[in-house]
Design a protein around this motif. Structure first.
Motif, PDB file in Angstrom:
ATOM      1  N   VAL A   1      -2.404  10.695  -2.712  1.00  0.00           N
ATOM      2  CA  VAL A   1      -3.791  11.144  -2.743  1.00  0.00           C
ATOM      3  C   VAL A   1      -4.660   9.906  -2.527  1.00  0.00           C
ATOM      4  O   VAL A   1      -4.628   8.984  -3.345  1.00  0.00           O
ATOM      5  N   PRO A   2      -5.409   9.865  -1.425  1.00  0.00           N
ATOM      6  CA  PRO A   2      -6.212   8.668  -1.165  1.00  0.00           C
ATOM      7  C   PRO A   2      -7.331   8.502  -2.191  1.00  0.00           C
ATOM      8  O   PRO A   2      -7.835   9.486  -2.733  1.00  0.00           O
ATOM      9  N   PRO A   3      -7.712   7.253  -2.460  1.00  0.00           N
ATOM     10  CA  PRO A   3      -8.821   7.007  -3.375  1.00  0.00           C
ATOM     11  C   PRO A   3     -10.129   7.498  -2.758  1.00  0.00           C
ATOM     12  O   PRO A   3     -10.228   7.684  -1.554  1.00  0.00           O
ATOM     13  N   LYS A   4     -11.123   7.710  -3.579  1.00  0.00           N
ATOM     14  CA  LYS A   4     -12.457   8.126  -3.124  1.00  0.00           C
ATOM     15  C   LYS A   4     -13.389   6.916  -3.137  1.00  0.00           C
ATOM     16  O   LYS A   4     -13.232   6.015  -3.941  1.00  0.00           O
TER      17      LYS A   4
ATOM     18  N   LEU B   1       0.843  -1.190   0.000  1.00  0.00           N
ATOM     19  CA  LEU B   1       0.000   0.000   0.000  1.00  0.00           C
ATOM     20  C   LEU B   1       0.876   1.237   0.000  1.00  0.00           C
ATOM     21  O   LEU B   1       1.761   1.372   0.854  1.00  0.00           O
ATOM     22  N   ASP B   2       0.666   2.145  -0.960  1.00  0.00           N
ATOM     23  CA  ASP B   2       1.326   3.446  -0.947  1.00  0.00           C
ATOM     24  C   ASP B   2       0.647   4.309   0.113  1.00  0.00           C
ATOM     25  O   ASP B   2      -0.576   4.237   0.287  1.00  0.00           O
ATOM     26  N   CYS B   3       1.429   5.121   0.814  1.00  0.00           N
ATOM     27  CA  CYS B   3       0.873   5.950   1.880  1.00  0.00           C
ATOM     28  C   CYS B   3       1.872   7.033   2.268  1.00  0.00           C
ATOM     29  O   CYS B   3       3.049   6.948   1.934  1.00  0.00           O
ATOM     30  N   PRO B   4       1.424   8.056   3.006  1.00  0.00           N
ATOM     31  CA  PRO B   4       2.346   9.110   3.401  1.00  0.00           C
ATOM     32  C   PRO B   4       3.276   8.711   4.548  1.00  0.00           C
ATOM     33  O   PRO B   4       4.382   9.214   4.646  1.00  0.00           O
ATOM     34  N   ASP B   5       2.842   7.802   5.429  1.00  0.00           N
ATOM     35  CA  ASP B   5       3.629   7.415   6.608  1.00  0.00           C
ATOM     36  C   ASP B   5       3.571   5.901   6.786  1.00  0.00           C
ATOM     37  O   ASP B   5       2.673   5.377   7.452  1.00  0.00           O
ATOM     38  N   PRO B   6       4.528   5.158   6.181  1.00  0.00           N
ATOM     39  CA  PRO B   6       4.481   3.697   6.223  1.00  0.00           C
ATOM     40  C   PRO B   6       4.453   3.105   7.633  1.00  0.00           C
ATOM     41  O   PRO B   6       3.708   2.161   7.900  1.00  0.00           O
TER      42      PRO B   6
ATOM     43  N   GLN C   1       4.617   1.475   1.566  1.00  0.00           N
ATOM     44  CA  GLN C   1       5.670   2.202   0.860  1.00  0.00           C
ATOM     45  C   GLN C   1       5.370   3.696   0.909  1.00  0.00           C
ATOM     46  O   GLN C   1       4.251   4.121   0.632  1.00  0.00           O
ATOM     47  N   ALA C   2       6.391   4.489   1.251  1.00  0.00           N
ATOM     48  CA  ALA C   2       6.225   5.947   1.283  1.00  0.00           C
ATOM     49  C   ALA C   2       5.918   6.458  -0.109  1.00  0.00           C
ATOM     50  O   ALA C   2       6.574   6.091  -1.081  1.00  0.00           O
TER      51      ALA C   2
ATOM     52  N   PRO D   1      -6.322   5.074   8.047  1.00  0.00           N
ATOM     53  CA  PRO D   1      -5.864   6.448   8.292  1.00  0.00           C
ATOM     54  C   PRO D   1      -5.239   7.148   7.083  1.00  0.00           C
ATOM     55  O   PRO D   1      -5.207   8.375   7.035  1.00  0.00           O
ATOM     56  N   ALA D   2      -4.760   6.399   6.085  1.00  0.00           N
ATOM     57  CA  ALA D   2      -4.203   7.007   4.878  1.00  0.00           C
ATOM     58  C   ALA D   2      -5.252   7.131   3.771  1.00  0.00           C
ATOM     59  O   ALA D   2      -4.947   7.607   2.681  1.00  0.00           O
TER      60      ALA D   2
END
Length: 121
Positions: free
Chosen positions: A59-62, A11-16, A53-54, A111-112
């Motif tokens: 941008v989170p999906p809708k 999962l891509d995210c801002p804070d792994p 992964q950072a 949370p992401a």
């Protein structure tokens, strides 16, 4: 004959580290990260790995989004839907859709912002 086997879902995210900790509370397992950790593994009971992964500018999906893809979502099986919902909301999940009570599922965002479902056994 299969060409490959599923290794890891990433999962891509801002804070792994933070997202791995959320899923460790939801699914169990051990968070493994080295140093600054642009990549964090969550070793799940039963031998599977969920990785994070950072992704700067993530941008989170809708949900739902007919004009934009959610990419994927996780279906997490639970025995007590109401108890599981209470716990994941306390961990920072958000309700996206109450789902189909007859079929036994509800949709949340981690949370992401990644959508996932709690599914009754």
């Amino acid at each position: 004959m299969a060409v490959a086997t599923l290794g890891t879902v990433v999962l891509d995210c801002p804070d792994p580290r933070a997202l791995a900790s959320f899923y460790a509370e939801v699914l169990g397992g051990t968070v493994e990260a080295e140093g600054e950790a642009d990549w964090v593994d969550l070793r799940l009971p039963g031998g599977r790995t969920l990785a994070f992964q950072a992704a700067p500018g993530h941008v989170p999906p809708k949900w739902p989004a007919p004009d934009g893809s959610q990419q994927f979502h996780l279906d997490l099986t639970v025995e007590d839907m109401d108890a599981a919902e209470k716990e994941i909301l306390a961990l920072g999940a958000k309700v996206l859709e109450t789902g189909d009570q007859e079929r036994g599922w509800r949709v949340y965002a981690d949370p992401a912002g990644h959508p996932f479902c709690l599914c009754a056994t």
